[in-house]
Every structure is written in structure tokens, then in C-alpha cells.
Design an enzyme around this catalytic site. Structure first.
Site, PDB file in Angstrom:
ATOM      1  N   THR A  78      79.353 -71.944  18.419  1.00 37.02           N
ATOM      2  CA  THR A  78      80.672 -72.200  18.997  1.00 37.02           C
ATOM      3  C   THR A  78      81.040 -71.182  20.071  1.00 37.02           C
ATOM      4  O   THR A  78      80.816 -69.982  19.911  1.00 37.02           O
ATOM      5  CB  THR A  78      81.784 -72.255  17.926  1.00 37.02           C
ATOM      6  OG1 THR A  78      83.024 -72.508  18.579  1.00 37.02           O
ATOM      7  CG2 THR A  78      81.900 -70.965  17.137  1.00 37.02           C
ATOM      8  N   PHE A 116      95.109 -71.045  14.598  1.00 44.31           N
ATOM      9  CA  PHE A 116      94.964 -71.452  15.999  1.00 44.31           C
ATOM     10  C   PHE A 116      95.133 -72.968  16.073  1.00 44.31           C
ATOM     11  O   PHE A 116      95.301 -73.642  15.056  1.00 44.31           O
ATOM     12  CB  PHE A 116      93.600 -71.012  16.557  1.00 44.31           C
ATOM     13  CG  PHE A 116      92.430 -71.724  15.924  1.00 44.31           C
ATOM     14  CD1 PHE A 116      91.920 -71.320  14.705  1.00 44.31           C
ATOM     15  CD2 PHE A 116      91.844 -72.834  16.545  1.00 44.31           C
ATOM     16  CE1 PHE A 116      90.857 -71.980  14.112  1.00 44.31           C
ATOM     17  CE2 PHE A 116      90.770 -73.499  15.963  1.00 44.31           C
ATOM     18  CZ  PHE A 116      90.283 -73.069  14.736  1.00 44.31           C
ATOM     19  N   GLY A 117      95.048 -73.488  17.287  1.00 43.82           N
ATOM     20  CA  GLY A 117      95.082 -74.943  17.481  1.00 43.82           C
ATOM     21  C   GLY A 117      96.344 -75.574  16.906  1.00 43.82           C
ATOM     22  O   GLY A 117      97.465 -75.149  17.182  1.00 43.82           O
ATOM     23  N   TYR A 118      96.142 -76.584  16.061  1.00 43.24           N
ATOM     24  CA  TYR A 118      97.260 -77.334  15.486  1.00 43.24           C
ATOM     25  C   TYR A 118      97.788 -76.699  14.198  1.00 43.24           C
ATOM     26  O   TYR A 118      98.635 -77.286  13.529  1.00 43.24           O
ATOM     27  CB  TYR A 118      96.812 -78.775  15.193  1.00 43.24           C
ATOM     28  CG  TYR A 118      96.402 -79.552  16.431  1.00 43.24           C
ATOM     29  CD1 TYR A 118      97.335 -80.278  17.165  1.00 43.24           C
ATOM     30  CD2 TYR A 118      95.081 -79.558  16.870  1.00 43.24           C
ATOM     31  CE1 TYR A 118      96.977 -80.994  18.297  1.00 43.24           C
ATOM     32  CE2 TYR A 118      94.697 -80.274  18.004  1.00 43.24           C
ATOM     33  CZ  TYR A 118      95.650 -80.986  18.714  1.00 43.24           C
ATOM     34  OH  TYR A 118      95.288 -81.688  19.831  1.00 43.24           O
ATOM     35  N   LYS A 153      94.118 -69.966   4.099  1.00 45.67           N
ATOM     36  CA  LYS A 153      93.733 -71.152   4.889  1.00 45.67           C
ATOM     37  C   LYS A 153      92.312 -71.594   4.534  1.00 45.67           C
ATOM     38  O   LYS A 153      92.072 -72.762   4.262  1.00 45.67           O
ATOM     39  CB  LYS A 153      93.854 -70.853   6.401  1.00 45.67           C
ATOM     40  CG  LYS A 153      93.388 -72.052   7.244  1.00 45.67           C
ATOM     41  CD  LYS A 153      93.370 -71.816   8.745  1.00 45.67           C
ATOM     42  CE  LYS A 153      92.679 -72.993   9.437  1.00 45.67           C
ATOM     43  NZ  LYS A 153      92.461 -72.817  10.871  1.00 45.67           N
ATOM     44  N   LYS A 195      87.337 -70.252  16.241  1.00 50.04           N
ATOM     45  CA  LYS A 195      86.473 -70.940  15.279  1.00 50.04           C
ATOM     46  C   LYS A 195      85.350 -70.016  14.811  1.00 50.04           C
ATOM     47  O   LYS A 195      85.004 -69.984  13.635  1.00 50.04           O
ATOM     48  CB  LYS A 195      85.868 -72.203  15.917  1.00 50.04           C
ATOM     49  CG  LYS A 195      86.876 -73.312  16.031  1.00 50.04           C
ATOM     50  CD  LYS A 195      86.344 -74.656  16.522  1.00 50.04           C
ATOM     51  CE  LYS A 195      84.873 -74.820  16.633  1.00 50.04           C
ATOM     52  NZ  LYS A 195      84.491 -76.163  17.087  1.00 50.04           N
ATOM     53  N   ASP A 198      82.039 -79.190  14.397  1.00 50.87           N
ATOM     54  CA  ASP A 198      82.948 -79.969  15.226  1.00 50.87           C
ATOM     55  C   ASP A 198      84.058 -80.463  14.315  1.00 50.87           C
ATOM     56  O   ASP A 198      83.811 -80.843  13.164  1.00 50.87           O
ATOM     57  CB  ASP A 198      82.219 -81.130  15.898  1.00 50.87           C
ATOM     58  CG  ASP A 198      82.949 -81.558  17.165  1.00 50.87           C
ATOM     59  OD1 ASP A 198      83.309 -80.681  17.977  1.00 50.87           O
ATOM     60  OD2 ASP A 198      83.189 -82.769  17.345  1.00 50.87           O
ATOM     61  N   ARG A 205      87.379 -76.509   7.403  1.00 49.43           N
ATOM     62  CA  ARG A 205      86.260 -75.637   7.806  1.00 49.43           C
ATOM     63  C   ARG A 205      85.763 -74.844   6.606  1.00 49.43           C
ATOM     64  O   ARG A 205      84.561 -74.675   6.426  1.00 49.43           O
ATOM     65  CB  ARG A 205      86.712 -74.704   8.945  1.00 49.43           C
ATOM     66  CG  ARG A 205      85.566 -73.896   9.560  1.00 49.43           C
ATOM     67  CD  ARG A 205      85.962 -73.243  10.877  1.00 49.43           C
ATOM     68  NE  ARG A 205      86.197 -74.231  11.906  1.00 49.43           N
ATOM     69  CZ  ARG A 205      87.407 -74.624  12.298  1.00 49.43           C
ATOM     70  NH1 ARG A 205      88.501 -74.081  11.790  1.00 49.43           N
ATOM     71  NH2 ARG A 205      87.546 -75.558  13.214  1.00 49.43           N
TER      72      ARG A 205
HETATM   73  P1  IMP Z   1      86.382 -78.579  18.166  1.00 51.32           P
HETATM   74  O1  IMP Z   1      86.016 -79.854  18.900  1.00 51.32           O
HETATM   75  O2  IMP Z   1      85.699 -78.441  16.881  1.00 51.32           O
HETATM   76  O3  IMP Z   1      86.240 -77.388  19.063  1.00 51.32           O
HETATM   77  O4  IMP Z   1      87.914 -78.650  17.788  1.00 51.32           O
HETATM   78  C1  IMP Z   1      88.787 -79.424  18.548  1.00 51.32           C
HETATM   79  C2  IMP Z   1      90.176 -78.879  18.537  1.00 51.32           C
HETATM   80  O5  IMP Z   1      90.741 -79.105  17.262  1.00 51.32           O
HETATM   81  C3  IMP Z   1      90.347 -77.400  18.811  1.00 51.32           C
HETATM   82  O6  IMP Z   1      90.425 -77.106  20.157  1.00 51.32           O
HETATM   83  C4  IMP Z   1      91.676 -77.113  18.130  1.00 51.32           C
HETATM   84  O7  IMP Z   1      92.729 -77.470  18.989  1.00 51.32           O
HETATM   85  C5  IMP Z   1      91.640 -78.081  16.966  1.00 51.32           C
HETATM   86  N1  IMP Z   1      91.191 -77.406  15.757  1.00 51.32           N
HETATM   87  C6  IMP Z   1      89.921 -77.255  15.315  1.00 51.32           C
HETATM   88  N2  IMP Z   1      89.914 -76.589  14.154  1.00 51.32           N
HETATM   89  C7  IMP Z   1      91.206 -76.323  13.864  1.00 51.32           C
HETATM   90  C8  IMP Z   1      91.836 -75.639  12.799  1.00 51.32           C
HETATM   91  O8  IMP Z   1      91.211 -75.125  11.865  1.00 51.32           O
HETATM   92  N3  IMP Z   1      93.176 -75.585  12.845  1.00 51.32           N
HETATM   93  C9  IMP Z   1      93.908 -76.129  13.862  1.00 51.32           C
HETATM   94  N4  IMP Z   1      93.372 -76.751  14.885  1.00 51.32           N
HETATM   95  C10 IMP Z   1      92.026 -76.852  14.886  1.00 51.32           C
END
Ligand code: IMP
Length: 206
Positions: A13, A157-159, A181, A18, A76, A187
Site C-alpha cells: 500500500t 482516517f477516510g470515512y 478499531k 492503511k 483493498d 481490516r
Molecule cells: P483502498 O482502495 O483500499 O485504498 O480504500 C479506498 C478508500 O476507502 C480509502 O481512500 C479511504 O477513503 C476508505 N477507507 C479504506 N479503509 C478505511 C478505513 O479503515 N476507515 C475509513 N475509511 C477507509
């Protein structure tokens, strides 16, 4: 494999948030039995051209294994929101546009969910490992939750600020410690299962 370490892997990654979580989770299960290398900066970004989480995780792991000659581990993750017909799904990182920030994506999600009562959602992760001998493993982790009405918390992070896991106590992932978490998260579940597969394959120590 080097020295005392029984599993040596490179993390595929490019997302530091992540990577930190994967490192935490794998090390908590495999401890000193694993050496994890960061993704080398000179390996070009891997295009996520697959239509499924598994295809995209595999593309990343295979590319990093080929580029480094080491075993590689990738994940992913998608977020499926019931009221949005499963969106943003595998496109979670680009939901508000190609170069969207986490905040942009959260803001778009909350806009789309304005006035929506049914707020069920789930995160799914596919964790994928490719070993130097070509063996491939994968494991899936899911967590059910609801999308909160407003962002809460500074962690994760993210959502995470808008995702409230149903098995929790009403806090969003962003209001939890990393360990809390990982205990419930997509994950955490996927990588604990992957770690189990990797550990089962380790030769007995004599
Ligand atoms: P990716 O394609 O696995 O990189 O994840 C796609 C998107 O999902 C990331 O850019 C984050 O916005 C969101 N994301 C992935 N994992 C998490 C998490 O554990 N918590 C919140 N958002 C996540």
C-alpha cells in the site's frame, strides 16, 4: 526469509494510514515472527483496474512481489452504503473525484445521505499475500455499521469519522483508539485471518 524472522513481506500500500494499520495488526498477531518492509518509493503506483476488491488487492500484491522479489501483502477496501445502492463501493477513495481528500469524500457522503433514515453500511477488506514461491493467500473481513449524521472524532482516517460499527458502543471508528478499531474493523478481521494462514504455513521450529 532472514535471520530470526520467519515471514518477510513488503507492504504494497502507498497509503500511509492503511500501512500503519496493517503493520499494527500483523505485528500484533505474528510479533517477532514477521519483518515488514515499507513500499519502495521507486515502484510505480499500481493502477487499480479491477472491478472487485480481490482483483485490486491481488494486482497490488503481485506487482510489489515482482518488483522486489520479496513476498508482498496488499489490501483493498470498499464501503457499501445500503441507501446508495452499495456506493461508493470499490471507488471509495475517488467518491468525490479523482483527487478527492478524505474530507471531500465524507462531505459528499453526508450530502448524499441528507434526510435518509436508513443508514446501514459495511466496510469490506480483502487482504492478499503473494509469497516469493508464487503461493497466494487471501482473506476477507467485513464490519457492519451505520453512517452517522455528522462527523465525530479525530482518529483513524477516510470515512472513520462517520462510520459507527453496530458491534461497538455508539462511537465512530474515529472516536476509538487504534486497538479498539482493529478489534472490530474490516481490516483487523481480514489481516488477522491472513496472519493465521501465513502462520499455519511456517515450518515447525526445531
Ligand atoms: P483502498 O482502495 O483500499 O485504498 O480504500 C479506498 C478508500 O476507502 C480509502 O481512500 C479511504 O477513503 C476508505 N477507507 C479504506 N479503509 C478505511 C478505513 O479503515 N476507515 C475509513 N475509511 C477507509
Amino acid at each position: 526469509m532472514t535471520g530470526e524472522a520467519e515471514v518477510e513481506l513488503v507492504l504494497a500500500t502507498a497509503n500511509p494510514d492503511k500501512a500503519a494499520e496493517v503493520r499494527d495488526i500483523l505485528c500484533s498477531v505474528l510479533g517477532a515472527g514477521i519483518v515488514l518492509h515499507g513500499r519502495p518509493a521507486d515502484v510505480p503506483e499500481v493502477a487499480e483496474t479491477g472491478d472487485t476488491l480481490e482483483e485490486n488487492a491481488r494486482l497490488k500484491a503481485v506487482a510489489l512481489a515482482a518488483a522486489t522479489g520479496l513476498g508482498a501483502v496488499a489490501d483493498d477496501t470498499g464501503l457499501a452504503v445500503d441507501a446508495l445502492g452499495g456506493a461508493p463501493g470499490v471507488y471509495a477513495s475517488r467518491y468525490a473525484g479523482e483527487h478527492a481528500t478524505y474530507a471531500d469524500n465524507v462531505a459528499k457522503l453526508l450530502r448524499e445521505m441528507e434526510g435518509v433514515g436508513e443508514r446501514g453500511a459495511r466496510f469490506s477488506t480483502v487482504a492478499y499475500a503473494v509469497l516469493p514461491d508464487g503461493t497466494e493467500f487471501s482473506a476477507v473481513g467485513d464490519v457492519e455499521g451505520v453512517i452517522s449524521l455528522a462527523p465525530r472524532g479525530d482518529g483513524g482516517f477516510g470515512y472513520d469519522p462517520v462510520f459507527v460499527p453496530v458491534e461497538g458502543d455508539g462511537r465512530t471508528f474515529a472516536e476509538m483508539s487504534p486497538a479498539e478499531k482493529h478489534d472490530l474493523s474490516h481490516r483487523g478481521r481480514a489481516f488477522r485471518a491472513l496472519a493465521g494462514l501465513l502462520a499455519a504455513r511456517r515450518p515447525e521450529r526445531r
